[in-house]
Design an enzyme around this catalytic site. Structure first.
Site, PDB file in Angstrom:
ATOM      1  N   ARG A 109      -3.264 -10.349   4.867  1.00 47.75           N
ATOM      2  CA  ARG A 109      -3.873 -10.320   3.349  1.00 47.75           C
ATOM      3  C   ARG A 109      -2.658  -9.702   2.471  1.00 47.75           C
ATOM      4  NH1 ARG A 109      -6.176  -6.856  -0.125  1.00 47.75           N
ATOM      5  NH2 ARG A 109      -7.853  -7.601  -1.476  1.00 47.75           N
ATOM      6  N   LYS A 130       0.797  -1.377  -0.075  1.00 45.65           N
ATOM      7  CA  LYS A 130      -0.068   0.069   0.013  1.00 45.65           C
ATOM      8  C   LYS A 130       0.835   1.314   0.010  1.00 45.65           C
ATOM      9  CE  LYS A 130      -4.217  -1.920   1.166  1.00 45.65           C
ATOM     10  NZ  LYS A 130      -5.352  -2.227   2.482  1.00 45.65           N
TER      11      LYS A 130
END
Ligand code: HH2
Length: 282
Positions: free
Chosen positions: A259, A224
């Site tokens: 995840r 991210k």
């Protein structure tokens, strides 16, 4: 080692780490958009992730990256139709990343066992009831606003407390809809309406606080933007080091479900981290 749904849902009690491999069947996901659109490529990638140590495959047919456009239920189902059966046959539990009940229903019919709802049951009022009826497992994630606008100056007075209170309230909503608390997991929603500082606080103090909800804590930090901001790495696929660091920081504080796109290096990092932190008794 393969894990069943009950192992995953008890991971906060056993302390066992769970690696959730990401499979985006979207043209526009922020780091792997367009890569796994055909069923063969998607199935191959699912099998590769399982061989690399994934315990769950999370399949998504709608990008939720900042600024993304909504994708209708019909379009999500079209993207999933050929792919889901192939992914289910990879032999590990499958999770469907959607906020819409018709998509979740389609995926559960195809063999998915977990519904990963980034809106925590707020987007579609039928979703929680469906999860209850089908005895599925549920991921409730925190998001401030919606993907289109969420990164426009997000503000909190106390991000940790607000995310905790939100998830506690959504757990109650899930239970009220008939989903047992023991079928739920929570996720602070790294990057969903958060500044760099918010993300860092949530990965540290936030996890400390979320584990007190007594359900597994899931962390989705993979590739991210905050990693790019800290490292200067503009290319999401090159953010593996930062992804590992974020997973291990959260792991140390009690998160159990990770995840990630890069299954093999994260699974290896977790194995070594856990061996050091919890050595066998002499
Ligand atoms: N992050 C993304 C999507 N789904 N689900 C949970 N529970 N937690 C997350 O942090 C999370 C999530 C966004 O990442 P990705 O799927 O790689 O990208 P995109 O939304 O662009 O498909």
């Amino acid at each position: 080692m393969s894990l069943g749904i009950d192992d995953i849902l008890r991971s906060h009690i056993t302390g066992r780490p769970v690696v959730m491999g990401i499979l985006n069947v979207t043209p526009d996901s922020f780091s792997d958009g367009g890569t796994f659109l055909d069923a063969d490529a998607a199935a191959r990638h699912a099998l590769d992730m399982v061989a690399a140590g994934a315990h769950v495959i999370d399949v998504g047919a709608e990008s939720t990256r900042p600024g993304s456009r909504r994708v209708s239920a019909d379009e999500q189902i079209d993207r999933l139709r050929d792919i889901l059966p192939a992914v289910v046959s990879a032999g590990v539990p499958v999770s469907i990343d959607t906020t819409l009940a018709p998509v979740a229903e389609f995926a559960l019919d195809a063999g998915a066992r977990i519904v990963n709802d980034v809106s925590a049951g707020r987007d579609d009022p039928d979703l929680l009831t469906l999860v209850a009826q089908r005895d599925a497992a549920l991921v409730l994630m925190h998001m401030l606003g919606e993907p289109k606008t969420m990164q426009a100056e997000p503000h909190y007075d106390d991000v940790t407390a607000e995310v905790r209170d939100f998830l506690a309230e959504r757990l109650e909503a899930a239970v009220a809809a008939g989903v047992p608390r023991a079928r739920c997991m929570v996720d602070p929603g790294i990057g969903f309406g958060k500044t760099l500082e918010h993300n860092l606080l949530l990965l540290a103090r936030g996890v400390d606080v979320l584990v007190t909800l007594d359900v597994p804590v899931l962390i989705g930090s993979s590739r991210k933007r905050f990693i790019g901001a800290l490292s200067g790495e503009p290319e999401p696929t090159q953010r593996i080091g930062g992804t590992i660091a974020a997973c291990l920081a959260a792991r140390r504080r009690g998160a159990t479900v990770f995840r990630v796109h890069d299954v093999s290096p994260v699974a290896q990092a977790l194995a070594v981290h856990d061996a050091i932190e919890t050595p066998p008794l002499a």
